[in-house]
Enzyme design. Structure first.
Site, PDB file in Angstrom:
ATOM      1  CE  LYS A  76       8.318  -2.603  -6.312  1.00 43.25           C
ATOM      2  NZ  LYS A  76       8.409  -2.571  -4.831  1.00 43.25           N
ATOM      3  CB  SER A 151       9.497   1.171  -4.052  1.00 42.42           C
ATOM      4  OG  SER A 151       9.276  -0.202  -3.753  1.00 42.42           O
ATOM      5  CB  SER A 175       7.768  -1.106  -1.121  1.00 37.64           C
ATOM      6  OG  SER A 175       8.851  -0.218  -1.027  1.00 37.64           O
TER       7      SER A 175
END
Lengths: 491, 100
Positions: A76, A151, A175
């Site tokens: 990420k 996210s 997330s």
């Protein structure tokens, strides 16, 4: 859609039966072919191939590269990588190349993994759909008209679409778990402090935790075991040693006490999701688990406290983006004007909303009414869970109230988007581990995830339950006919 | 309940957070933040008398490392990331004469 599991790749590379280079080339080819998903912000092809060659040379020289030898991993884009841009999908970090690697990156390298790139996300991890990225949205591999969740939507789509074998992401209010559920993969948030956050760009420091995303429970456990452990560079890191999980993965659930969270079994959760949860509970019961319902009121009202705590911490953490030391600067004649111009141009709407909400909750005259109360609610969340864990070993709940929604469906209504996290935030407030496991499909054939929660440092029993669900799934009627679905009252 | 936060409040917190909002943004953010605060106000119904605050999920005391010098980040590498530097330091526009 997915390739060999990480454990199989690593075993073959260690045994010299296949090359790390071939595994990495496959991943890079899949990334190139899957560009329309918008899963990656940056692909580090050259470095990945060089590293794979080094691993192959090491194997040829009789060395063992480690438990993730040659396994492609995506990160990420809020996990710092030295010399490779780390953007948090925000314009304000435009051009920034961190001067150090996150501890989890060091650990991946030491285990023989190969980082293939940085994945898209909601800006600064604020969102539940990956639509808040400054670089455009990520799409769900199961239906490109739908969001992958967020996210960590880029990491989830990359794993679900077979672009990488494994991915790391961060989970502040769901997330990792929510996008894992929406993309049909496994995603896990460890106990707070179990994985070092050194080099994770901070969102809400008392909630953030790095965790694994993978196609199988065993792969998630393997990646977790590589990144878990104490780190002197993270003062919130837990000193207790990490146990061996291999026994947990093979263990059965006979006699295991499983509590289904009643507050997450009704209003606000879609019928197709509830049907899969019931199926999971039934499967565990048939395997010998003692399944019962348990009331955890905090599992729902925790969300209102989360809306205040996470933005309050974010407003403080994001004060550092002032155009002085890194990233974007918008020129202005005075220092304060420059700060304002930079932040106004550099942050997207959702980040601005959270910063303002947090600033408000912390401001004079409102602190006690909002932030102060939220911290007390957090105590109630911990107490509710403690009471539930007196009677049950693990808790079972949906991961997301709905299957993947359509792009644009919730962008105009921030509150509706926030409610996507209703099933997941309580674990962050309590600091407990939780995992989302794919358990069949719901409306329109889209994946549904079931969430297993455990007490602090209960990763062992959490993985044991998750692995059992994975084994039991084929024996259940795993699809839900779309015509039979009666929609609940989810946002 | 629109009076949980006013346009004036939003303009004030925007300034505190060093953000500039246009008229349309001010209107939209005020409505959106009021919606969220309304939802968050659910906590008002809870009895919180005598409940201590939790600021951290896993209480640990002060964590100190051994007082032994260790190398820090390379200064040139760090400064290379800054928008503007001079003589080994970060350079910013003038601060003197600005309103506080």
């Amino acid at each position: 859609m997915t390739a060999a599991p990480a454990a199989a790749i690593a075993a073959a590379v260690r045994a010299g039966e296949r090359s790390a280079s071939s595994a990495v080339q496959e991943s890079l080819a899949a990334i190139a072919a899957g560009g329309e998903l918008g899963a990656f912000n940056a692909v580090t092809a050259e470095a990945a191939l060089a590293r794979a060659e080094a691993i192959d040379s090491a194997v040829a020289a009789g060395e063992d590269p480690g438990p993730l030898a040659g396994v492609p991993v995506a990160l990420k884009d809020n996990i710092c990588t030295r010399g490779t841009p780390t953007t948090c999908s925000s314009r304000i970090l435009d051009g920034w190349e961190p001067p150090y690697d996150a501890t989890v990156v060091d650990l991946l390298n030491a285990a023989g993994a190969v980082v293939v790139g940085k994945t898209n996300m909601d800006e600064f991890a604020m969102g539940s759909s990956t639509e808040n990225s400054a670089f455009g949205p990520t799409r769900n591999p199961h239906d490109p008209a739908r969001v992958p969740g967020g996210s960590s939507g880029g990491s989830a789509a990359a794993v679900a679409g077979g672009l990488t074998t494994l991915a790391l992401a961060s989970d502040t209010g769901g997330s990792i778990r929510q996008p894992a559920a929406l993309c049909g993969i496994v995603g896990m948030k460890p106990t707070y402090g179990r994985v070092s956050r050194y080099g994770l760009v901070a969102f809400a420091s008392s909630l953030d935790q790095i965790g694994p995303m993978a196609c199988t429970v065993a792969d998630a456990a393997l990646l977790y075991s590589v990144i878990a452990g104490h780190d002197p560079r993270d003062s919130t890191s837990i000193p207790e040693p990490v146990g061996d999980l291999n026994g947990a993965l093979a263990g059965d659930v006979d006699g295991l006490r499983v509590g289904v969270v009643s507050e997450l079994c009704g209003e606000g959760i879609d019928a197709d999701v509830l049907a899969r949860l019931e199926s999971a509970a039934g499967a565990l019961a048939s395997a010998g688990a003692e399944v019962g319902e348990v009331s955890v009121p905090a599992a729902v009202f925790g969300l209102s406290a989360y809306f205040l705590i996470a933005p309050a911490e974010a407003s403080s953490n994001l004060a550092r983006y002032d155009g002085v030391r890194y990233g974007l600067r918008v020129a202005a004649p005075g220092a304060t004007d420059m700060n304002v111009a930079t932040r106004t141009a550099g942050f997207g709407d959702e980040v601005k909303r959270r910063i303002m909400l947090g600033t408000f909750a912390l401001s004079a005259g409102y602190y006690d009414a909002y932030y102060g109360k939220a911290l007390k609610v957090r105590t109630l969340v911990t107490r509710d869970f403690a009471a539930a864990y007196e009677r049950f070993d693990v808790l079972l709940a949906p991961t997301s109230p709905t299957v993947a929604f359509r792009l644009g469906e919730r962008t105009a209504n921030p509150l509706a988007m926030y409610l996507s996290d209703v099933c997941t935030v309580a674990s962050n407030l309590a600091g407990h581990p939780a995992i989302s496991v794919p358990f069949g499909s719901g409306a329109d054939g889209l994946p549904v995830g079931v969430q297993v929660m455990a007490p602090a440092l209960g990763e062992d029993v959490m993985f044991r339950t998750a692995a059992a669900l994975e084994r039991l799934l084929p024996a259940t009627a795993s699809t839900h006919s779309a015509g039979a679905v009666t929609k609940g009252t989810a946002p | 309940m629109a009076d949980r936060i006013s346009r004036h409040d939003v303009a004030h917190v925007a300034w505190l957070a060093r953000l500039e909002l246009g008229d349309e943004e001010l209107e939209r953010f005020t409505t959106q933040l009021a919606d969220v605060l309304d939802y968050a106000a659910e906590v008002e119904a809870l009895n919180l008398d005598g409940v201590p605050a939790t600021s951290h999920p896993y209480p640990v005391g002060n964590v100190l490392r051994d007082d032994v010098p260790e190398p820090g980040l390379d200064r040139a590498e760090v400064l290379a990331q800054a928008p503007e530097t001079e003589a080994g330091q970060f350079r910013v526009p003038p601060v003197r004469g600005e309103a506080p």
